[in-house]
Enzyme design. Structure first.
Site, PDB file in Angstrom:
ATOM      1  N   GLU A 171       0.797  -1.233   0.000  1.00 35.50           N
ATOM      2  CA  GLU A 171       0.000   0.000   0.000  1.00 35.50           C
ATOM      3  C   GLU A 171       0.830   1.284   0.000  1.00 35.50           C
ATOM      4  OE1 GLU A 171      -2.647  -0.478   3.329  1.00 35.50           O
ATOM      5  OE2 GLU A 171      -3.585  -2.259   2.480  1.00 35.50           O
ATOM      6  N   ASN A 213       2.038  -5.216  -3.173  1.00 32.19           N
ATOM      7  CA  ASN A 213       0.633  -5.504  -2.871  1.00 32.19           C
ATOM      8  C   ASN A 213      -0.116  -4.198  -2.583  1.00 32.19           C
ATOM      9  OD1 ASN A 213      -1.396  -7.569  -2.232  1.00 32.19           O
ATOM     10  ND2 ASN A 213      -1.254  -6.825  -0.111  1.00 32.19           N
ATOM     11  N   HIS A 250     -10.555  -5.823  -2.533  1.00 33.80           N
ATOM     12  CA  HIS A 250     -11.657  -5.665  -1.563  1.00 33.80           C
ATOM     13  C   HIS A 250     -12.790  -4.931  -2.281  1.00 33.80           C
ATOM     14  CE1 HIS A 250      -9.265  -6.976   1.843  1.00 33.80           C
ATOM     15  NE2 HIS A 250      -8.298  -6.139   1.497  1.00 33.80           N
ATOM     16  N   GLU A 279      -6.372 -10.538  -1.325  1.00 37.27           N
ATOM     17  CA  GLU A 279      -7.211 -10.307  -0.135  1.00 37.27           C
ATOM     18  C   GLU A 279      -8.676 -10.233  -0.526  1.00 37.27           C
ATOM     19  OE1 GLU A 279      -5.792  -6.973   2.145  1.00 37.27           O
ATOM     20  OE2 GLU A 279      -3.690  -7.502   1.842  1.00 37.27           O
ATOM     21  N   ASP A 281     -12.425 -10.107  -1.014  1.00 37.17           N
ATOM     22  CA  ASP A 281     -13.732 -10.191  -0.356  1.00 37.17           C
ATOM     23  C   ASP A 281     -14.684  -9.290  -1.119  1.00 37.17           C
ATOM     24  OD1 ASP A 281     -12.775  -7.737   0.668  1.00 37.17           O
ATOM     25  OD2 ASP A 281     -12.531  -8.507   2.689  1.00 37.17           O
TER      26      ASP A 281
HETATM   27  O1  G3I Z   1      -6.283  -8.593  18.875  1.00 40.79           O
HETATM   28  C1  G3I Z   1      -6.674  -7.318  19.400  1.00 40.79           C
HETATM   29  C2  G3I Z   1      -7.596  -7.460  20.567  1.00 40.79           C
HETATM   30  O2  G3I Z   1      -6.887  -8.088  21.617  1.00 40.79           O
HETATM   31  C3  G3I Z   1      -8.102  -6.095  20.996  1.00 40.79           C
HETATM   32  O3  G3I Z   1      -9.038  -6.245  22.026  1.00 40.79           O
HETATM   33  C4  G3I Z   1      -8.767  -5.393  19.843  1.00 40.79           C
HETATM   34  C5  G3I Z   1      -9.212  -3.980  20.195  1.00 40.79           C
HETATM   35  O4  G3I Z   1      -9.093  -3.082  19.120  1.00 40.79           O
HETATM   36  O5  G3I Z   1      -7.834  -5.300  18.775  1.00 40.79           O
HETATM   37  C6  G3I Z   1      -7.402  -6.563  18.300  1.00 40.79           C
HETATM   38  O6  G3I Z   1      -6.476  -6.378  17.238  1.00 40.79           O
HETATM   39  C7  G3I Z   1      -7.043  -5.960  16.019  1.00 40.79           C
HETATM   40  C8  G3I Z   1      -6.658  -6.964  14.939  1.00 40.79           C
HETATM   41  O7  G3I Z   1      -7.129  -6.535  13.680  1.00 40.79           O
HETATM   42  C9  G3I Z   1      -7.204  -8.366  15.215  1.00 40.79           C
HETATM   43  O8  G3I Z   1      -8.593  -8.340  15.170  1.00 40.79           O
HETATM   44  C10 G3I Z   1      -6.512  -4.590  15.668  1.00 40.79           C
HETATM   45  O9  G3I Z   1      -6.984  -3.631  16.597  1.00 40.79           O
HETATM   46  C11 G3I Z   1      -6.944  -4.218  14.268  1.00 40.79           C
HETATM   47  O10 G3I Z   1      -6.277  -3.022  13.890  1.00 40.79           O
HETATM   48  C12 G3I Z   1      -6.588  -5.300  13.288  1.00 40.79           C
HETATM   49  O11 G3I Z   1      -7.104  -4.970  12.030  1.00 40.79           O
HETATM   50  C13 G3I Z   1      -6.501  -5.599  10.935  1.00 40.79           C
HETATM   51  C14 G3I Z   1      -6.128  -4.529   9.920  1.00 40.79           C
HETATM   52  O12 G3I Z   1      -5.612  -5.143   8.753  1.00 40.79           O
HETATM   53  C15 G3I Z   1      -5.052  -3.590  10.439  1.00 40.79           C
HETATM   54  O13 G3I Z   1      -3.796  -4.195  10.462  1.00 40.79           O
HETATM   55  C16 G3I Z   1      -7.489  -6.574  10.328  1.00 40.79           C
HETATM   56  O14 G3I Z   1      -7.676  -7.661  11.220  1.00 40.79           O
HETATM   57  C17 G3I Z   1      -6.939  -7.115   9.012  1.00 40.79           C
HETATM   58  O15 G3I Z   1      -7.944  -7.863   8.355  1.00 40.79           O
HETATM   59  C18 G3I Z   1      -6.562  -5.964   8.108  1.00 40.79           C
HETATM   60  O16 G3I Z   1      -5.984  -6.476   6.934  1.00 40.79           O
HETATM   61  C19 G3I Z   1      -5.629  -5.516   5.961  1.00 40.79           C
HETATM   62  C20 G3I Z   1      -4.374  -6.011   5.279  1.00 40.79           C
HETATM   63  O17 G3I Z   1      -3.363  -6.246   6.216  1.00 40.79           O
HETATM   64  C21 G3I Z   1      -3.906  -5.014   4.223  1.00 40.79           C
HETATM   65  N1  G3I Z   1      -4.968  -4.694   3.300  1.00 40.79           N
HETATM   66  C22 G3I Z   1      -6.232  -4.274   3.887  1.00 40.79           C
HETATM   67  C23 G3I Z   1      -6.714  -5.313   4.883  1.00 40.79           C
HETATM   68  C24 G3I Z   1      -8.048  -4.935   5.443  1.00 40.79           C
HETATM   69  O18 G3I Z   1      -7.977  -3.750   6.202  1.00 40.79           O
END
Ligand code: G3I
Length: 467
Positions: A171, A213, A250, A279, A281
């Site tokens: 990105e 990516n 996405h 990715e 969806d």
């Molecule tokens: O695991 C913690 C949990 O303990 C806590 O209570 C909670 C509170 O906010 O957060 C949890 O972590 C979160 C994690 O996902 C797991 O669910 C993070 O806050 C959250 O920021 C994180 O989001 C991820 C996001 O990327 C940011 O890195 C998403 O799961 C993930 O699907 C998403 O993936 C991205 C790709 O890496 C890049 N392209 C876009 C894609 C979608 O946004």
């Protein structure tokens, strides 16, 4: 019997998998007819992975380590998919939470699960403006550049040999019509940060395919798509090591599957890189959602170098966009119409298997390095007016703690950029010394550094001296 089921899942047929063997015995005669049908090829493509494998491709899912204890989740994963991408566990904040302190436990759980079940792994991601740990967010300039390269090197080295493809950089382009790079602390270290990351990744794991990516790069007419295209074309022309482009894909009502999606896949492929849908969806439900999944899969199968598809989660409830129900299985793990459309498209789509291409690697030195010493070889990628030199340093029969490689540049040649080493000058006789993270080489092991220059590149064999 075991191999038959392994083939049904689209995984290597030679891998002995006791878990599957046991499951086969337990299920017993009730599945015997199905198993025999698969063995004869008549019931081909009964799972996403198996069907994709028949087309020479993989079908993967983003996986969360903390869901590997969920039996429904793991059951679908093991049955349907032959590739995984850690959803968050390989990101910079997860793998280097404190500078220089690496933690791989959660990523390892996913990698180990994949390897134990014959699935390949996409690494996601080595360099990104987002999900940086606090210490990195506060860095800038050459310190950040060095920290980023060290991160790429350390993580790619740790997983060397276990990763099919790395999202080396994620990105890095801005949304909208500018076609510009995204502003970030990494971008502000210099426009060459992306190629520097790719070179470091190649040196650390020469066997992994290296991908750029991004999202919103699905519509061929969009400025962002064309900007990424121009970068990849430039990298290919200049010999920057890149093997693949990842289209995150996405999709929702505001960002639908574009009518020219296949054109985009083919456009990138025509640059001589693989294309991966990384990715996927698609928000929605019922037949409209199913139709969109079918379109995406058919577009991939119609492009020989579209080598695989990864959906960003397994069940709708696992999705980062759960309310949009964008995945192939509902919250109870049941197959949705989108699943059937995907499988049907895989089974009926193009039959051209992608070419099997290995990433280029530099040949090992032809004469072994002396005991206690080191040897260096240089490979050149030259064009009219410039060159990129990749130098391979190999330790002799004992470990060394540092190295210095001397090269001689012809008159008029000037070094403009160096990675994974520090040069003593920019013209004439130049000595390159190791940086902090690549000086120590155990016996017989190798590291790579490189430099770019104007004019004609070095000729002759460089000399290597341990230091
Ligand atoms: O695991 C913690 C949990 O303990 C806590 O209570 C909670 C509170 O906010 O957060 C949890 O972590 C979160 C994690 O996902 C797991 O669910 C993070 O806050 C959250 O920021 C994180 O989001 C991820 C996001 O990327 C940011 O890195 C998403 O799961 C993930 O699907 C998403 O993936 C991205 C790709 O890496 C890049 N392209 C876009 C894609 C979608 O946004």
């Amino acid at each position: 019997m075991d191999n038959t089921l392994a083939r049904a899942n689209g995984r290597p047929v030679t891998r002995w998998r006791p878990r599957v063997a046991l499951a086969s015995v337990v299920v017993g005669l009730s599945v015997a007819a199905t198993t025999l049908a698969v063995a004869s090829g008549a019931a081909a493509g009964t799972t996403l992975g198996a069907s994709a494998a028949e087309k020479g491709r993989y079908f993967g899912a983003a996986v969360a380590a903390n869901k590997l204890s969920d039996a429904t989740y793991v059951g679908i994963l093991n049955r349907e998919f032959n590739s995984v991408t850690p959803e968050n566990e390989m990101k910079i904040d997860a793998t280097e939470p404190q500078q220089g302190q690496f933690t791989f436990a959660n990523a390892d759980r996913i990698v180990n699960h994949a390897r134990a079940n014959g699935m390949q792994v996409r690494g996601h991601t080595l360099a990104w403006h987002s999900q940086q740990p606090g210490w990195m967010q506060n860095m800038s300039g050459s310190a950040l550049r060095q920290a980023m390269l060290n991160h790429v090197t350390q993580v790619a080295t740790y997983y060397r040999g276990k990763i099919h493809s790395w999202d080396v950089v994620n990105e890095a382009f801005a949304d909208g019509g500018s076609g510009a790079r995204r502003d970030s602390n990494l971008q502000r270290t210099g426009n060459d940060w992306i190629e520097a990351a790719f070179r470091a990744a190649r040196a650390a794991d020469p066997g992994a395919k290296l991908c750029y990516n991004d999202y919103n790069t699905d519509d061929w007419s969009h400025a962002k798509t064309q900007a990424v295209y121009a970068m990849v074309r430039d990298f290919k022309q200049r010999g920057v090591p890149i093997d693949c482009v990842g289209l995150q894909s996405h999709f929702n009502a505001a960002s639908p599957v574009p009518g020219n999606y296949q054109t985009t896949l083919q456009g990138f492929a025509d640059l001589g890189v693989d294309v991966q849908i990384t990715e996927l969806d698609i928000e929605g439900s019922g037949q409209p959602q199913a139709d969109n999944y079918g379109r995406v899969v058919r577009a991939c199968l119609a492009v020989a170098r579209c080598t695989g598809i990864t959906v960003w989660g397994i069940r709708d409830t696992d999705s980062w966009r759960a309310s949009g129900t964008p995945l192939l299985f509902d919250g109870n793990g049941n197959k949705k119409p989108a699943y059937s459309a995907t499988l049907d498209a895989l089974n009926s789509g193009g039959t051209t298997p992608p070419p099997t291409t290995a990433p280029p690697s530099t040949p090992p030195p032809t004469t072994p390095p002396p005991s206690g010493g080191c040897a260096a070889t240089v490979s050149l990628n030259s064009w009219n007016g410039g060159f990129v030199a990749t130098v391979r340093v190999t330790a002799g029969s004992t470990a060394i703690d540092g190295w210095a490689v001397a090269v001689t540049l012809p008159g008029g040649a000037t070094v403009t950029n160096t990675w994974n080493a520090r040069g003593s000058g920019i013209s004439g006789a130049v000595t390159f010394r190791n940086v902090e993270y690549n000086g120590r080489l155990s016996a017989g092991t190798t590291t790579e550094f490189g430099f770019q220059g104007t004019g004609v590149g070095p000729t002759g064999t460089p000399t290597c001296t341990p230091s």
